[in-house]
Design an enzyme around this catalytic site. Structure first.
Site, PDB file in Angstrom:
ATOM      1  CD  GLU A   1      19.028 125.876  48.970  1.00 56.87           C
ATOM      2  OE1 GLU A   1      19.140 124.609  48.529  1.00 56.87           O
ATOM      3  OE2 GLU A   1      19.732 126.190  50.027  1.00 56.87           O
TER       4      GLU A   1
ATOM      5  CG  HIS B   1      20.870 124.234  43.520  1.00 57.32           C
ATOM      6  ND1 HIS B   1      19.708 124.458  44.205  1.00 57.32           N
ATOM      7  CD2 HIS B   1      21.306 123.406  44.278  1.00 57.32           C
ATOM      8  CE1 HIS B   1      19.695 123.731  45.232  1.00 57.32           C
ATOM      9  NE2 HIS B   1      20.823 122.931  45.498  1.00 57.32           N
TER      10      HIS B   1
ATOM     11  CG  ASP C   1      18.374 121.179  47.075  1.00 57.32           C
ATOM     12  OD1 ASP C   1      19.298 120.716  46.358  1.00 57.32           O
ATOM     13  OD2 ASP C   1      18.485 121.891  48.033  1.00 57.32           O
TER      14      ASP C   1
ATOM     15  CG  HIS D   1      16.723 121.671  51.438  1.00 59.43           C
ATOM     16  ND1 HIS D   1      17.947 122.606  50.952  1.00 59.43           N
ATOM     17  CD2 HIS D   1      16.125 122.611  52.471  1.00 59.43           C
ATOM     18  CE1 HIS D   1      17.728 123.710  51.396  1.00 59.43           C
ATOM     19  NE2 HIS D   1      16.588 123.611  52.405  1.00 59.43           N
TER      20      HIS D   1
ATOM     21  CD  GLU E   1      19.990 124.437  54.362  1.00 56.63           C
ATOM     22  OE1 GLU E   1      19.847 123.334  53.328  1.00 56.63           O
ATOM     23  OE2 GLU E   1      20.888 125.372  53.946  1.00 56.63           O
TER      24      GLU E   1
ATOM     25  CG  HIS F   1      24.294 124.844  47.527  1.00 54.98           C
ATOM     26  ND1 HIS F   1      23.312 124.492  47.831  1.00 54.98           N
ATOM     27  CD2 HIS F   1      24.016 125.976  46.974  1.00 54.98           C
ATOM     28  CE1 HIS F   1      22.140 125.043  47.295  1.00 54.98           C
ATOM     29  NE2 HIS F   1      22.669 126.067  46.567  1.00 54.98           N
TER      30      HIS F   1
ATOM     31  CD  GLU G   1      23.319 120.302  45.388  1.00 53.13           C
ATOM     32  OE1 GLU G   1      21.960 119.950  46.169  1.00 53.13           O
ATOM     33  OE2 GLU G   1      23.570 121.349  45.211  1.00 53.13           O
TER      34      GLU G   1
END
Ligand code: ZN
Ligand code: MN
Length: 251
Positions: free
Chosen positions: A28, A30, A39, A114, A116, A167, A172
């Site tokens: 994904e 970033h 992630d 992650h 989700e 995010h 992170e």
């Protein structure tokens, strides 16, 4: 410790007694400063640190995740963001649990990176428990293990936006500066935010809920020092959880 580096004989002798840790991530975007597998790197790094302290075994990570959502990951339109249908992810995790169980694994920690993924990991475990006996499973996400007392310090000057919005932002980016600094494009770290952050989902997503950069919060407040603090404290919390829930011994 790493299952992928073991021989089958080493695996056979270890899996029955160990807490088996499955890192779960995503592929994904970033932002402009972090790689697509943040992630995966973060939960895998925590898994390795925890396993070393509790004589655990780390399985190869789940490197794709459930669909990135606009307000927690930027959504599916960024090049590279590649996601699984919920059913695919559920059965991917379920298949790993089933085979590891068949080989003798009984204690499982699903260590998520992650946002989700959680509901689908829960579904996989629920389906698994219909057939597996004498197992114990813990599912946790690393950010939920950040001690509440640490949050004001980490977000000083920026304000805490909520973990879903964090995010490619402060935590992170800080953890990546600590775990994999060579992968952080330090000259491309920026602050960004969506024009609005609705507390509901919109399909198809409207453009003003997604920052064009893919950074959902203020990444310039990240630092190596914050990464080190988060790493140490979250590792300690997860080790405590593992000892408490699995009666695992310290090394
Ligand atoms: Zn992430
Ligand atoms: Mn994510």
């Amino acid at each position: 410790m790493l299952a992928e580096h073991m021989t089958w004989i080493e695996y056979r002798d270890k899996v029955k007694h160990s807490v088996v840790i499955l890192p779960m991530g995503a592929f994904e975007q970033h932002g402009p400063h972090l790689p697509l597998n943040v992630d995966v790197i973060i939960p895998t790094s925590f898994a390795n640190l925890v396993a070393a302290k509790v004589d655990g075994m780390v399985l190869p990570p789940v490197t794709y995740g459930y669909k990135s959502q606009p307000t927690s990951g930027g959504g599916p339109l960024f090049p590279g963001t590649t996601s699984l249908d919920g059913d695919t992810l559920t059965h991917f995790i379920l298949d790993i649990l089933r085979d590891t169980y068949r080989h003798g694994g009984r204690k499982f920690l699903l260590l998520n990176g992650h946002y989700e993924n959680v509901a689908f990991a829960t579904e996989a475990v629920d389906l698994f428990l219909r057939e597996a006996k004498d197992v114990k499973i813990v599912i946790l996400s690393w950010w939920e293990q950040v001690p509440d007392e640490l949050v004001p310090e980490l977000f000083e000057g920026a304000g805490f936006p909520g973990w879903d919005t964090e995010h490619a932002g402060i935590t992170e980016t800080s953890l990546m500066l600590f775990f994999a600094p060579e992968l952080v494009r330090k000259d491309k770290i920026i602050d960004d935010q969506a024009a609005r952050i609705p507390k509901y989902a919109i399909f198809p997503p409207s453009k003003d809920i997604i920052p064009a950069s893919g950074v959902l919060y203020k990444a310039t407040y990240a630092s190596l020092e914050k990464g080190e603090i988060i790493c140490k404290q979250v590792t300690d919390v997860i080790v405590t959880i593992v000892k408490q829930e699995f009666n695992a011994r310290s090394q």
